[in-house]
Design a protein around this motif. Structure first.
Motif, PDB file in Angstrom:
ATOM      1  N   ASP A   1       4.184  10.261  27.162  1.00 27.72           N
ATOM      2  CA  ASP A   1       4.321   8.900  27.709  1.00 27.72           C
ATOM      3  C   ASP A   1       5.562   8.208  27.152  1.00 27.72           C
ATOM      4  OD1 ASP A   1       2.089   9.174  29.278  1.00 27.72           O
ATOM      5  OD2 ASP A   1       0.760   8.044  27.953  1.00 27.72           O
ATOM      6  N   ASP A   2       5.806   8.364  25.864  1.00 24.55           N
ATOM      7  CA  ASP A   2       6.972   7.723  25.254  1.00 24.55           C
ATOM      8  C   ASP A   2       8.271   8.351  25.753  1.00 24.55           C
ATOM      9  OD1 ASP A   2       5.260   6.085  23.924  1.00 24.55           O
ATOM     10  OD2 ASP A   2       5.631   6.907  21.920  1.00 24.55           O
ATOM     11  N   ALA A   3       8.268   9.679  25.897  1.00 23.14           N
ATOM     12  CA  ALA A   3       9.471  10.359  26.395  1.00 23.14           C
ATOM     13  C   ALA A   3       9.815   9.887  27.803  1.00 23.14           C
ATOM     14  CB  ALA A   3       9.262  11.868  26.372  1.00 23.14           C
ATOM     15  N   LYS A   4       8.799   9.713  28.635  1.00 23.53           N
ATOM     16  CA  LYS A   4       9.022   9.220  30.004  1.00 23.53           C
ATOM     17  C   LYS A   4       9.586   7.803  29.980  1.00 23.53           C
ATOM     18  CE  LYS A   4       5.430  11.877  32.422  1.00 23.53           C
ATOM     19  NZ  LYS A   4       4.138  11.779  33.162  1.00 23.53           N
ATOM     20  N   PHE A   5       9.026   6.963  29.100  1.00 23.80           N
ATOM     21  CA  PHE A   5       9.477   5.570  29.022  1.00 23.80           C
ATOM     22  C   PHE A   5      10.941   5.504  28.599  1.00 23.80           C
ATOM     23  CE2 PHE A   5      10.273   1.493  27.117  1.00 23.80           C
ATOM     24  CZ  PHE A   5       9.564   0.593  27.909  1.00 23.80           C
ATOM     25  N   LEU A   6      11.280   6.200  27.520  1.00 22.05           N
ATOM     26  CA  LEU A   6      12.658   6.160  27.021  1.00 22.05           C
ATOM     27  C   LEU A   6      13.635   6.799  27.999  1.00 22.05           C
ATOM     28  CD1 LEU A   6      11.103   5.520  24.299  1.00 22.05           C
ATOM     29  CD2 LEU A   6      13.028   6.611  23.161  1.00 22.05           C
ATOM     30  N   TYR A   7      13.179   7.772  28.751  1.00 22.37           N
ATOM     31  CA  TYR A   7      14.021   8.443  29.739  1.00 22.37           C
ATOM     32  C   TYR A   7      14.512   7.447  30.789  1.00 22.37           C
ATOM     33  CZ  TYR A   7      15.463  12.232  32.909  1.00 22.37           C
ATOM     34  OH  TYR A   7      16.178  13.091  33.712  1.00 22.37           O
ATOM     35  N   LYS A   8      13.637   6.535  31.187  1.00 19.51           N
ATOM     36  CA  LYS A   8      13.996   5.527  32.191  1.00 19.51           C
ATOM     37  C   LYS A   8      14.699   4.325  31.564  1.00 19.51           C
ATOM     38  CE  LYS A   8      10.168   6.629  35.344  1.00 19.51           C
ATOM     39  NZ  LYS A   8       8.930   6.112  35.981  1.00 19.51           N
ATOM     40  N   TRP A   9      14.342   4.009  30.338  1.00 19.82           N
ATOM     41  CA  TRP A   9      14.796   2.758  29.713  1.00 19.82           C
ATOM     42  C   TRP A   9      16.234   2.837  29.205  1.00 19.82           C
ATOM     43  CZ3 TRP A   9      16.071   1.690  24.514  1.00 19.82           C
ATOM     44  CH2 TRP A   9      16.141   0.325  24.173  1.00 19.82           C
ATOM     45  N   ALA A  10      16.607   3.924  28.556  1.00 15.10           N
ATOM     46  CA  ALA A  10      17.945   4.035  27.959  1.00 15.10           C
ATOM     47  C   ALA A  10      19.007   4.327  29.025  1.00 15.10           C
ATOM     48  CB  ALA A  10      17.954   5.126  26.895  1.00 15.10           C
ATOM     49  N   ASP A  11      20.259   4.038  28.687  1.00 18.15           N
ATOM     50  CA  ASP A  11      21.385   4.218  29.619  1.00 18.15           C
ATOM     51  C   ASP A  11      22.177   5.484  29.293  1.00 18.15           C
ATOM     52  OD1 ASP A  11      20.969   1.710  30.998  1.00 18.15           O
ATOM     53  OD2 ASP A  11      21.790   0.719  29.219  1.00 18.15           O
ATOM     54  N   GLN A  12      22.621   6.173  30.326  1.00 15.61           N
ATOM     55  CA  GLN A  12      23.491   7.327  30.129  1.00 15.61           C
ATOM     56  C   GLN A  12      24.929   6.859  29.897  1.00 15.61           C
ATOM     57  OE1 GLN A  12      22.584  11.018  32.561  1.00 15.61           O
ATOM     58  NE2 GLN A  12      21.815   9.446  33.962  1.00 15.61           N
TER      59      GLN A  12
END
Length: 320
Positions: A229-240
């Motif tokens: 769940d945390d990996a999914k959240f950070l995947y969407k939240w952080a910027d490339q």
């Protein structure tokens, strides 16, 4: 957030203590300071129950140890599974830096008297950091307490457990920036290791965060492990990152990430101190400011550069 009844916690403790006492009679001592002696069992339980009642009145968190004796692990795990729902188990395990897959590794679990699925009630990180008011997004990973935190303009929005690099493959400390991401990456160390929601933060060293086992201690090959769940959240939240034309050079960095502190290798896991002191894992504002200060100018500089690039891109894109 919902509360565990005091009676439920007392019943749970009684069951586990019964198992513990039986094992102690066979001279298999559980290595913990939190196990009461047979002579003082009743008194210890009364004190624990009193602490729980007080915590409910004060709306504070009290942690109670759940002990897995060496020779009765299956029995203790059956009690744990019976007493707590999957949602409750997920919260408890997260506080002990474990996931459901690795709960069998537990020897002692710190159990809060209130269950908060967001984990925010238990945050060891400050809720606000004025020094970060101008920083739109930033990620911190603490080695000492094996936990991450996300801040937006100085406000803590999320935190959770992690498993960072083990002693001989430690995660690089200091400031980094998120760059590329991939929904399912393959480890360069072992091709059998699948890494869901991987977000790279150091391209040349191959460091990133992603979902993988949380065994209750630093165990990775320098990456930053998260729950699914945390990996999914950070995947969407952080910027490339944003690359120049051709992709050979970086035009603008992604979200800043700071890894800091040192783990007490071979020592007592810090979250096991929570039953004696619920604030024992907390990181103060002053400590966080000391971590931030050396890199703040660079963070703001890179943020301004990114904002300029994004603004220019938005200006040149044709309107729909």
């Amino acid at each position: 957030m919902f509360k565990l009844s005091p009676q439920k916690l007392v019943n749970l403790t009684l069951l586990v203590l019964t198992i513990s006492i039986a094992v102690q009679c066979e001279k298999d001592k559980v290595q913990t300071q939190d196990v009461p002696t047979k002579k003082n069992d009743s008194l210890a339980l009364v004190k624990k129950d009193s602490l729980i009642q007080d915590s409910i009145k004060k709306n504070t968190i009290v942690y109670q140890p759940f002990i897995f004796p060496k020779n009765k692990r299956d029995s203790a795990m059956a009690v744990f599974n019976d007493q707590f729902s999957k949602e409750e188990q997920t919260v408890i395990l997260s506080l002990n830096r474990l996931d459901l897959k690795n709960k069998w590794r537990a020897d002692t679990l710190m159990i809060p008297d209130k269950i908060d699925a967001t984990l925010m009630s238990y945050s060891p990180f400050p809720r606000t950091l004025d020094q970060l008011k101008e920083v739109s997004k930033i990620v911190f990973f603490s080695y000492p307490i094996q936990a991450y935190a996300l801040y937006e303009n100085g406000a803590l929005i999320k935190w959770g457990p992690t498993s960072m690099g083990h002693k001989t493959a430690q995660t690089k400390r200091g400031l980094m920036f998120t760059n590329w991401k991939k929904e399912l990456a393959i480890s360069t160390v072992d091709s059998d290791w699948k890494l869901p929601y991987n977000f790279n933060v150091h391209n040349t060293l191959g460091i990133g965060w992603h979902q993988y086992d949380l065994p209750g201690y630093p165990a990775s090959h320098s990456c930053l492990r998260l729950t699914m769940d945390d990996a999914k959240f950070l995947y969407k939240w952080a910027d490339q990152w944003i690359l120049n034309k051709g992709g050979a050079t970086v035009k603008a960095n992604g979200t800043p990430v700071i890894v800091f502190g040192d783990y007490q290798w071979g020592g007592k896991k810090p979250w096991k101190n929570l039953s004696n002191d619920a604030q024992s894992n907390n990181i103060s504002v002053e400590e966080m400011n000391a971590v931030i200060k050396p890199d703040l100018a660079k963070i703001l500089e890179e943020q301004a550069k990114r904002n300029t690039v994004v603004s220019a891109q938005n200006t040149t894109q044709p309107s729909a």
